[in-house]
Design a protein around this motif. Sequence first.
Motif, PDB file in Angstrom:
ATOM      1  N   PRO A   1       0.838  -1.198   0.000  1.00 54.34           N
ATOM      2  CA  PRO A   1       0.000   0.000   0.000  1.00 54.34           C
ATOM      3  C   PRO A   1       0.879   1.256   0.000  1.00 54.34           C
ATOM      4  O   PRO A   1       1.999   1.231   0.520  1.00 54.34           O
ATOM      5  CB  PRO A   1      -0.798  -0.111   1.299  1.00 54.34           C
TER       6      PRO A   1
ATOM      7  N   PRO B   1       2.351   4.890   1.094  1.00 55.65           N
ATOM      8  CA  PRO B   1       2.473   5.466   2.434  1.00 55.65           C
ATOM      9  C   PRO B   1       1.348   6.468   2.663  1.00 55.65           C
ATOM     10  O   PRO B   1       0.830   7.056   1.710  1.00 55.65           O
ATOM     11  CB  PRO B   1       3.839   6.164   2.400  1.00 55.65           C
ATOM     12  N   PRO B   2       0.962   6.658   3.928  1.00 54.18           N
ATOM     13  CA  PRO B   2      -0.108   7.633   4.188  1.00 54.18           C
ATOM     14  C   PRO B   2       0.345   9.039   3.789  1.00 54.18           C
ATOM     15  O   PRO B   2       1.530   9.365   3.837  1.00 54.18           O
ATOM     16  CB  PRO B   2      -0.344   7.533   5.697  1.00 54.18           C
ATOM     17  N   ALA B   3      -0.596   9.842   3.387  1.00 56.12           N
ATOM     18  CA  ALA B   3      -0.281  11.215   2.983  1.00 56.12           C
ATOM     19  C   ALA B   3       0.215  12.004   4.191  1.00 56.12           C
ATOM     20  O   ALA B   3      -0.222  11.789   5.327  1.00 56.12           O
ATOM     21  CB  ALA B   3      -1.519  11.880   2.407  1.00 56.12           C
ATOM     22  N   TYR B   4       1.130  12.910   3.939  1.00 55.57           N
ATOM     23  CA  TYR B   4       1.674  13.784   4.978  1.00 55.57           C
ATOM     24  C   TYR B   4       0.777  15.009   5.078  1.00 55.57           C
ATOM     25  O   TYR B   4       0.599  15.745   4.115  1.00 55.57           O
ATOM     26  CB  TYR B   4       3.106  14.172   4.628  1.00 55.57           C
ATOM     27  N   ARG B   5       0.225  15.219   6.233  1.00 58.78           N
ATOM     28  CA  ARG B   5      -0.661  16.351   6.454  1.00 58.78           C
ATOM     29  C   ARG B   5       0.166  17.617   6.694  1.00 58.78           C
ATOM     30  O   ARG B   5       1.077  17.622   7.512  1.00 58.78           O
ATOM     31  CB  ARG B   5      -1.546  16.070   7.658  1.00 58.78           C
TER      32      ARG B   5
ATOM     33  N   SER C   1       1.397  20.199  14.225  1.00 61.51           N
ATOM     34  CA  SER C   1       1.727  18.779  14.215  1.00 61.51           C
ATOM     35  C   SER C   1       2.456  18.378  15.492  1.00 61.51           C
ATOM     36  O   SER C   1       2.795  19.219  16.318  1.00 61.51           O
ATOM     37  CB  SER C   1       2.600  18.434  12.996  1.00 61.51           C
TER      38      SER C   1
END
Length: 100
Positions: A11, A13-17, A36
């Motif tokens: 999958p 990687p999760p998006a960086y907020r 953050s």
Amino acid sequence: MLRAIQPSDAPPPPAYRVPWLIDRADPEHPVVTNGSAESADFVRVFRDDQRADGTQLWGQVLPSEDIELCLCAADPDEVVVTLAWFRPVDGLEYVWRFVV
């Protein structure tokens, strides 16, 4: 090029907020807060207007730290502010723009 996702593909990687929160209560002095849980390193601020000192070096901005940005000499309806920073986790440079 698009391709079909295979079940064996890892999958993404999760998006960086984006860590920045902007308080625009005073358009000439917006407050930028690092919302953050990690610091932002070597933060630089670029103003897209005609001022000679359009770049500010903020250095490291810690979590929950806020900094007031002075836009007194600019027209808040016309200026675009760009934040550039490095993330300690991956060492990559990130850039984000906002308007007041």
